[in-house]
Design a protein around this motif. Structure first.
Motif, PDB file in Angstrom:
ATOM      1  N   GLU A 177       9.694  55.044 -13.365  1.00 65.46           N
ATOM      2  CA  GLU A 177      10.557  55.899 -13.853  1.00 65.46           C
ATOM      3  C   GLU A 177      11.682  56.531 -14.106  1.00 65.46           C
ATOM      4  O   GLU A 177      12.477  56.114 -12.882  1.00 65.46           O
ATOM      5  CB  GLU A 177       9.779  57.600 -13.996  1.00 65.46           C
TER       6      GLU A 177
ATOM      7  N   VAL B 274      12.695  56.294 -10.145  1.00 62.03           N
ATOM      8  CA  VAL B 274      11.736  56.644  -9.465  1.00 62.03           C
ATOM      9  C   VAL B 274      10.463  55.910  -9.678  1.00 62.03           C
ATOM     10  O   VAL B 274       9.522  55.026 -11.070  1.00 62.03           O
ATOM     11  CB  VAL B 274      10.974  57.528  -9.115  1.00 62.03           C
ATOM     12  N   ALA B 275       9.146  55.179  -8.471  1.00 65.42           N
ATOM     13  CA  ALA B 275       8.081  54.686  -9.153  1.00 65.42           C
ATOM     14  C   ALA B 275       6.850  54.981  -9.259  1.00 65.42           C
ATOM     15  O   ALA B 275       6.823  56.425  -8.129  1.00 65.42           O
ATOM     16  CB  ALA B 275       7.657  53.576  -7.559  1.00 65.42           C
ATOM     17  N   GLY B 276       6.714  55.743 -10.386  1.00 67.47           N
ATOM     18  CA  GLY B 276       6.027  56.545 -10.558  1.00 67.47           C
ATOM     19  C   GLY B 276       4.682  56.265 -10.611  1.00 67.47           C
ATOM     20  O   GLY B 276       3.535  55.633  -9.896  1.00 67.47           O
TER      21      GLY B 276
ATOM     22  N   ILE C 115       9.019  57.190 -18.759  1.00 65.41           N
ATOM     23  CA  ILE C 115       7.996  56.278 -18.138  1.00 65.41           C
ATOM     24  C   ILE C 115       8.262  55.479 -18.776  1.00 65.41           C
ATOM     25  O   ILE C 115       8.279  55.168 -20.401  1.00 65.41           O
ATOM     26  CB  ILE C 115       6.786  57.564 -18.321  1.00 65.41           C
TER      27      ILE C 115
END
Lengths: 257, 257, 257
Positions: free
Chosen positions: B232, B224-226, B184
């Motif tokens: 992330e 990825v959009a965390g 992250i």
């Protein structure tokens, strides 16, 4: 007005902020609801293990309890969220087999309530953004039927059920290894032949039974009728799992003598 | 009369009696207050990690929540106890940077209420002897202003904020590695260039984006959009942190193509 | 009608369904009772460790608290279940020494209430089937005297108490090693000679005292008056237990200079 207990089982572990955020949504949406931790140490993505643990505990909880079980490798995809009602308890989980133990006898619905969902950042944390709001809805008196439409074809776990043979024997597997190193099989305790038996765990043979752990002679494994209604194999005051190097999934064979 | 929720974050772990004693004081001083565990597995003395975890969860808790965050290598010294009020929630922590995320926008006071403190043995456990009484005071309706005087110069965390570059790129760091091995970063998700990008984690390059974990091709890392609003980097069903041997603090560089 | 808090200490760990099932029985039999986790990470079968942890926390809990402490290698055997009442708090545990700290001053009874017990599968989980129903009985107002008859000869822990010598010195042992690597001895803090001292932990000598951890010079161990009223030996911001390889049980010798 009393709110129902909410009980949580996840693979989130206890070192990340995920359980903390999920509980915050519950405390916000269902103020006053008692929130309980069941297990958060499910191995990452271990849906089968989660189903086993939830089944071992759920029947001891009061009517009205809302279980939230999130082991969800498919989060963000099109996989559905299942809601199951069974004996006055409600279960919420991804449609990935986690609710297997209640699918045959329960009322199964696909939860579809975007009006309740949080629009949290990302699409990777449905535990916080969807499961928690759904659980709060149920715990505060929301109707189960209002969650969404019935589901006829939920995903099933690819597990093989234990089989009893005509000669009084049986075959199954090690379903769980607990902290004490007990090997918990999937064979019901009342399948143990009264006359005499051999129980094989992989290549290891056990011929002794015992009523409880302290009745096991030191150093000798024995079969015990376990607390989940299944046969266990144990060593006294030692981990049999470590002594034998046995893991979940090892084949189990019961032979009637 | 309802009492506010009290939510706990510490580096005490779960094998010592420290959380148990702290909760006992809360149950005594604020009977009926709902007490919640957030995280107790913060690494010993890891103030920065504690700040990250608390920030990731706090905004999901209801108005009135009292957060008690104790990672306190300076316990017993002259370091102050900070109380911060921010958006109807209260935060108590040592003055060591743990409350960094709320210092700029919150009301900051130095808690000085020896009349409330326990005179426990030793001077090494302010969680039990000072933080718990202060939290109980707030949770049972005590006034925030009555805790002590305003503080103008609280300690800050020595962290470097991520920077966005004129060319659409950005630089930052790995802010947290979670249980699943997701990396992250501290880069806001909306910094990801729409046209095309390379994201470098140390010497590792990532060129693929994905909307959620299950959309990542096996064996290939993706951005990825965390769930914390940050980018992330993840592997599907595997720990990327283990595969790459990457830890918190690793530099992150985003390049717009 | 308020119910008393129930506080749990076990060696069940957090990855098995045992705590979850026990809590379910409590939530069913004592609805509304606040249920708290103290410690579940007691080493399997470590009765002495459990007694230490419970003693370190119990006095901070409110009057009426019901403690359930289950470390129970003898489960299913004829060992009794003890109930102890001490200073308005109640303690339930197997008769194996776990309640040692309260045996001398408390009212000690053998709980015998098969009318309350669950007839759960097997005889290996009295935490769920017997302790939880007994705790719920007490937490919902059941009379302590109604649990069963007084016990005159409870099992004791085979521990040697620390001794103070005529010359101002003392001998004892390391009673606990905490997460931070602090070595917590069984010597009361007020035994530390005012004039000067040497404290020996096995073969390691400590000559420095400190009022709190942050006052310890880096790299040098020091004696601190700990939060349990006992002398501790600590390194600043490091684990002394790891640096020295010292474990619980190591002899401790205090020499007055």
């Amino acid at each position: 007005l009393a709110t129902a207990p909410i009980a949580l089982l996840t693979d989130f572990g206890l070192a990340d902020p995920y359980v903390a955020a999920l509980k915050g949504v519950l405390a916000t949406r269902a103020p006053g609801a008692p929130i309980f931790d069941l297990v958060h140490e499910v191995a990452p993505g271990d849906v089968e293990g989660a189903a086993f643990l939830l089944a071992a505990a759920a029947s001891y909880w009061p009517a009205g309890t809302v279980f939230v079980a999130v082991v969800d490798p498919g989060v963000g995809s099109e996989r559905r969220i299942l809601a199951v009602r069974h004996r006055d308890r409600s279960y919420l989980a991804p449609d990935n087999g986690l609710l297997e133990p209640w699918l045959d006898d329960g009322e199964v619905r696909a939860a579809q309530r975007p009006d309740l969902y949080l629009q949290g950042p990302g699409s990777t944390f449905h535990g916080r953004d969807r499961f928690a709001p759904l659980a709060a809805f149920l715990a505060t008196g929301g109707g189960f039927e209002e969650l969404g439409p019935p589901v006829a074809n939920p995903e099933r776990l690819p597990i093989v059920r234990p089989r009893r043979h005509a000669d009084g024997g049986a075959s199954g597997r090690v379903a769980h290894v607990d902290r004490f190193g007990n090997l918990i099989t999937d064979l019901p305790s009342d399948w143990l032949p009264a006359a005499g038996f051999e129980l094989w765990i992989g290549d290891h043979r056990v011929r002794r039974g015992a009523t409880h752990y302290a009745a096991i002679p030191r150093g000798e494994p024995a079969v015990v009728a376990g607390s989940m209604g299944r046969l266990e194999v144990s060593l006294r005051d030692q981990s049999l799992a470590r002594a034998w190097g046995v893991q979940r999934g090892t084949p189990v064979r019961l032979v009637a003598l």
